[in-house]
Design an enzyme around this catalytic site. Sequence first.
Site, PDB file in Angstrom:
ATOM      1  N   LYS A  85     -46.970 -27.531 -49.395  1.00  0.00           N
ATOM      2  CA  LYS A  85     -45.793 -27.688 -48.525  1.00  0.00           C
ATOM      3  C   LYS A  85     -44.992 -28.935 -48.902  1.00  0.00           C
ATOM      4  O   LYS A  85     -45.549 -30.036 -49.000  1.00  0.00           O
ATOM      5  CB  LYS A  85     -46.264 -27.766 -47.065  1.00  0.00           C
ATOM      6  CG  LYS A  85     -45.170 -27.667 -46.030  1.00  0.00           C
ATOM      7  CD  LYS A  85     -45.803 -27.528 -44.642  1.00  0.00           C
ATOM      8  CE  LYS A  85     -44.802 -27.359 -43.529  1.00  0.00           C
ATOM      9  NZ  LYS A  85     -45.449 -27.177 -42.210  1.00  0.00           N
ATOM     10  N   GLU A 141     -49.609 -19.759 -41.791  1.00  0.00           N
ATOM     11  CA  GLU A 141     -49.886 -21.133 -42.250  1.00  0.00           C
ATOM     12  C   GLU A 141     -51.245 -21.603 -41.718  1.00  0.00           C
ATOM     13  O   GLU A 141     -51.572 -21.388 -40.548  1.00  0.00           O
ATOM     14  CB  GLU A 141     -48.777 -22.050 -41.698  1.00  0.00           C
ATOM     15  CG  GLU A 141     -48.941 -23.512 -42.053  1.00  0.00           C
ATOM     16  CD  GLU A 141     -47.795 -24.372 -41.492  1.00  0.00           C
ATOM     17  OE1 GLU A 141     -46.977 -23.849 -40.694  1.00  0.00           O
ATOM     18  OE2 GLU A 141     -47.720 -25.548 -41.867  1.00  0.00           O
ATOM     19  N   CYS A 186     -43.326 -22.756 -43.451  1.00  0.00           N
ATOM     20  CA  CYS A 186     -42.775 -23.140 -42.150  1.00  0.00           C
ATOM     21  C   CYS A 186     -41.529 -24.038 -42.217  1.00  0.00           C
ATOM     22  O   CYS A 186     -40.437 -23.554 -42.483  1.00  0.00           O
ATOM     23  CB  CYS A 186     -43.889 -23.775 -41.318  1.00  0.00           C
ATOM     24  SG  CYS A 186     -43.595 -23.737 -39.540  1.00  0.00           S
TER      25      CYS A 186
END
Lengths: 277, 280
Positions: A116, A45, A152
């Site tokens: 995200k 990331e 994540c």
Amino acid sequence: MLKEINVALAQISCKIGDKKHNINKMKQKVEEAKKNDANIIIFPELSLTGYLTRDLTYELAEPIPGPSLKLLEETAKKENIHIIFGMLEQSKKAHAVLYNTAVLLGPKGFIGKYRKMHLPTHSVFEEKRYFRLGYQAPVFETKIGKLGLIICYDVFFPETSRLLRLKGAQFIICISASPARRQRFFEVLTAARAIENTVFLAYVNLVGVENGLQFWGGSRIIAPSGSIITQAKCDEEDLVTGSINYADLERTEAFVPTLRDLRPEIFNSLKEQAENL
Amino acid sequence: MKLTADRLKLDSPLVETRIKRFIKDYIEKCGATGVVLGVSGGIDSCTTAALAALSLGSHKVLGITLPEEETYNATDVQHAKMVAEEFGFKLEGIDISPTLKACFQSLPIYNASDKLSKGNVKARIRMVYLYYYANKLKKIVCGSSDKSEVMMGYFTKWGDAAADISPLMDIYKTQVRQLALHVGIPTEIVTKPSTPGLWPGHLAEEELGVKYETLDLILFGLERFMRTEEIAEQLNLSIKLVDGIKKRWLATEHKRRTPLTTKIGYRTVGNDFRLPYTPH
């Protein structure tokens, strides 16, 4: 489409704000991965800039396409490989609208991106301060399989991975910047997402120290059965390669038929309850 | 959540690794030649010095004992020497008594009976010496404050807690004891009563009014957002005691932060200027 692919997990540390340094390191890892016949290499990331860029986020973000993406596109073309990496994306329409984005490049250049969806803003995380939420979870049909991307904290929310699987993803890639205190969560949740969706899952985490936070690495490829195909070291840079054979999906799906047994009517109730929490 | 001594059990090998990595990473990134530490001979400074030596190599670590005549303790100095010898780092000694005398003599409002103001000068003078060495030798100052004393504000502002990095600052005193034994600090150093050494007979637990075993569990509960009533009940303590510790923790935040200012500009230091903590 290839039935079997080699996946390289590039578990690197990044220099905060130094894109040139980070791109050079990524290029080096691509060359190494290519020597191991990798079809795809995955970076953590925000690997282009490092994770904790804080207020520098505004000046480091780039639109897509942008100059850094172009450099990595050239590498993907030259090395005939797919690359996934994380970057700070700036909207083309507004300067301060930023996204925490995963980018997928292929041998012919840019394929797609994922923004995200779940932004941690608690404990040491302050992502909502800087980023706008992503709203789409696309599945990319490529020569190396049907790929879905998550980032994540998304792994804590089974809906995102489920959605990707229902859209046909065979291989979910989770890029991450997870500090050491949270190791156990990710070990469990990455395996859970693979098992409950009967899907291959690659998890690639950052290593190194940023602002006193130590990222724990431990990148891995998990089979639909939950077994670990390959795993990188903890706490240090590593590059490991593992093979995925998509034929295994069929066998696992028959053994644990979670998709057959889905109960869509529950989803309405979930939505209703979540809206009234 | 049950507050028992087990809660403070440290995975010492893991914590040792993390602290050593943290020190090494910071030194590499900032390009310093190593660290300077004040080594009093107490558990915190001895453990920090040992970890720094294990992390960087003993040749990059300079320990300095900075005793003064009023609180001079030969055993403490001996302990500092023992640890320096064991972990192979260089140890220098400077008697700060003449500097203190000169300082006190030049203070028009000096009052020897004001122990606290006087004691704080000692800690701040030590800081001046450490930073001189750090500047001169292109090293950084490595602090040795632990989480118990920092949460309690039990240190001298701009004195003993003044440092560039503080590797032990996220572990409680009782956890430092575990780590110290793990890295090989002699038991006599680990078990002796802690003292800030600001005046003769100055003992930490006496001044704090609570044993570290209890204090650390209270602080652990506060860290985990537990209410004082719940902490008191579980530890069989008076609410007054636990409330008092919480009050002290909250009241000393000014010692742990950059100085407060009032918001005038677009982005403000210590407030909404949020920059990466990269030393380069």
